[in-house]
Design a protein around this motif. Structure first.
Motif, short mmCIF file in Angstrom:
data_model
loop_
_atom_site.label_atom_id
_atom_site.label_comp_id
_atom_site.label_asym_id
_atom_site.label_seq_id
_atom_site.Cartn_x
_atom_site.Cartn_y
_atom_site.Cartn_z
N ARG A 133 13.82 -50.18 22.87
CA ARG A 133 13.72 -48.94 23.67
C ARG A 133 13.06 -47.84 22.86
O ARG A 133 12.19 -47.12 23.35
CB ARG A 133 15.12 -48.51 24.14
CG ARG A 133 15.19 -47.20 24.90
CD ARG A 133 14.81 -47.35 26.36
NE ARG A 133 14.91 -46.14 27.13
CZ ARG A 133 15.88 -45.86 27.99
NH1 ARG A 133 16.87 -46.72 28.19
NH2 ARG A 133 15.85 -44.75 28.68
N GLN A 134 13.49 -47.73 21.61
CA GLN A 134 12.92 -46.69 20.75
C GLN A 134 11.45 -47.01 20.42
O GLN A 134 10.60 -46.12 20.44
CB GLN A 134 13.73 -46.57 19.46
CG GLN A 134 13.22 -45.46 18.56
CD GLN A 134 14.04 -45.36 17.29
OE1 GLN A 134 14.62 -46.34 16.83
NE2 GLN A 134 14.09 -44.17 16.73
N TYR A 135 11.15 -48.26 20.15
CA TYR A 135 9.80 -48.64 19.74
C TYR A 135 8.80 -48.44 20.88
O TYR A 135 7.74 -47.85 20.69
CB TYR A 135 9.79 -50.10 19.27
CG TYR A 135 8.42 -50.56 18.84
CD1 TYR A 135 7.93 -50.24 17.57
CD2 TYR A 135 7.62 -51.31 19.69
CE1 TYR A 135 6.67 -50.66 17.17
CE2 TYR A 135 6.36 -51.73 19.30
CZ TYR A 135 5.89 -51.39 18.04
OH TYR A 135 4.64 -51.80 17.65
N TYR A 136 9.11 -48.93 22.08
CA TYR A 136 8.15 -48.86 23.18
C TYR A 136 8.14 -47.50 23.87
O TYR A 136 7.14 -47.11 24.45
CB TYR A 136 8.39 -49.99 24.19
CG TYR A 136 7.95 -51.31 23.62
CD1 TYR A 136 6.60 -51.61 23.51
CD2 TYR A 136 8.87 -52.22 23.14
CE1 TYR A 136 6.18 -52.81 22.96
CE2 TYR A 136 8.47 -53.42 22.59
CZ TYR A 136 7.12 -53.71 22.51
OH TYR A 136 6.70 -54.89 21.95
N ASP A 137 9.25 -46.79 23.86
CA ASP A 137 9.32 -45.40 24.33
C ASP A 137 8.55 -45.18 25.63
O ASP A 137 7.63 -44.37 25.70
CB ASP A 137 8.81 -44.47 23.22
CG ASP A 137 9.12 -43.01 23.51
OD1 ASP A 137 9.98 -42.73 24.37
OD2 ASP A 137 8.47 -42.15 22.87
N LEU A 138 8.92 -45.91 26.67
CA LEU A 138 8.22 -45.81 27.95
C LEU A 138 8.30 -44.42 28.56
O LEU A 138 7.39 -44.00 29.27
CB LEU A 138 8.76 -46.84 28.94
CG LEU A 138 8.48 -48.30 28.62
CD1 LEU A 138 8.94 -49.18 29.78
CD2 LEU A 138 7.03 -48.55 28.30
N GLU A 139 9.37 -43.69 28.27
CA GLU A 139 9.48 -42.33 28.82
C GLU A 139 8.32 -41.46 28.35
O GLU A 139 7.78 -40.66 29.12
CB GLU A 139 10.79 -41.66 28.41
CG GLU A 139 12.03 -42.29 28.97
CD GLU A 139 12.61 -43.39 28.08
OE1 GLU A 139 13.80 -43.69 28.23
OE2 GLU A 139 11.89 -43.95 27.24
N THR A 140 7.93 -41.60 27.10
CA THR A 140 6.81 -40.81 26.58
C THR A 140 5.49 -41.39 27.09
O THR A 140 4.60 -40.64 27.49
CB THR A 140 6.82 -40.79 25.04
OG1 THR A 140 8.06 -40.21 24.62
CG2 THR A 140 5.67 -39.99 24.49
N PHE A 141 5.37 -42.70 27.10
CA PHE A 141 4.13 -43.33 27.56
C PHE A 141 3.83 -42.97 29.01
O PHE A 141 2.69 -42.74 29.38
CB PHE A 141 4.22 -44.85 27.39
CG PHE A 141 2.91 -45.54 27.57
CD1 PHE A 141 1.95 -45.53 26.57
CD2 PHE A 141 2.62 -46.19 28.76
CE1 PHE A 141 0.73 -46.15 26.74
CE2 PHE A 141 1.40 -46.82 28.93
CZ PHE A 141 0.45 -46.81 27.93
N TYR A 142 4.87 -42.90 29.85
CA TYR A 142 4.72 -42.55 31.26
C TYR A 142 5.25 -41.15 31.54
O TYR A 142 5.83 -40.89 32.58
CB TYR A 142 5.45 -43.58 32.14
CG TYR A 142 4.80 -44.93 32.08
CD1 TYR A 142 3.63 -45.19 32.78
CD2 TYR A 142 5.34 -45.95 31.31
CE1 TYR A 142 3.01 -46.43 32.70
CE2 TYR A 142 4.73 -47.19 31.25
CZ TYR A 142 3.57 -47.43 31.94
OH TYR A 142 2.98 -48.65 31.87
N GLU A 143 4.99 -40.23 30.62
CA GLU A 143 5.53 -38.88 30.75
C GLU A 143 4.98 -38.13 31.96
O GLU A 143 5.58 -37.16 32.41
CB GLU A 143 5.29 -38.07 29.48
CG GLU A 143 3.85 -37.76 29.18
CD GLU A 143 3.66 -37.11 27.82
OE1 GLU A 143 4.66 -36.68 27.22
OE2 GLU A 143 2.50 -37.05 27.37
#
Length: 160
Positions: A133-143
């Motif tokens: 979760r920390q590595y892929y950080d989808l929240e930031t990628f799909y901000e």
């Protein structure tokens, strides 16, 4: 003669198609409009039900993102983190049950891993280990996606 009949038959068919096309297009547009409204509601309801199932299974940092303006292939992401492999399996199982409760099933059983994906088309659930979760950080990628407020307080403690 048979050749003339075929041409006349084709002309008649084309004329019917031309006359019927505006009516058919209007019907398709109406159907698509209704489906989009329904689909969006259904998708959001499914995403929220899956998020609630994850939260009930004590997943960490459960979030729902509306990403339909960012990607073309889905409308909602459900993100959740499990503390251990058994918890991640439980979260995936409860999410799948929540989807089945509204008549949605997966074409095959997902392979459970450090990052498990349940793809229902308009809703894609991501169940992560803390490290993934920390590595892929989808929240930031799909901000640019919109975070949907959950009507409950999710467990947001640090999972690293």
């Amino acid at each position: 003669d048979e050749g003339t009949w075929k041409v006349r038959g084709m002309d008649a068919w084309m004329e019917e198609e031309r006359e019927g096309a505006p009516r058919a297009m209007a019907a398709v547009e109406e159907e698509e409009e209704g489906r989009t409204m329904e689909g969006e509601d259904e998708g959001k309801q499914l995403a929220m039900a899956m998020a609630k199932a994850a939260d009930d299974t004590k997943a960490l940092d459960v979030r729902v993102l509306r990403v339909e303006d960012v990607v073309y292939w889905t409308r909602y992401f459900v993100l959740a983190t499990g503390r251990s492999r058994p918890q991640m399996e439980a979260v995936a199982g409860r999410m799948a049950e929540a989807a089945a409760d509204v008549g949605r099933t997966l074409p095959s059983t997902p392979r459970l891993a450090e990052w498990t994906v349940l793809d229902y088309g308009d809703v894609v659930a991501h169940i992560f280990s803390p490290r993934e979760r920390q590595y892929y950080d989808l929240e930031t990628f799909y901000e640019n996606g919109e975070e949907i407020d959950l009507p409950w307080e999710s467990n947001t403690q640090d999972y690293v």
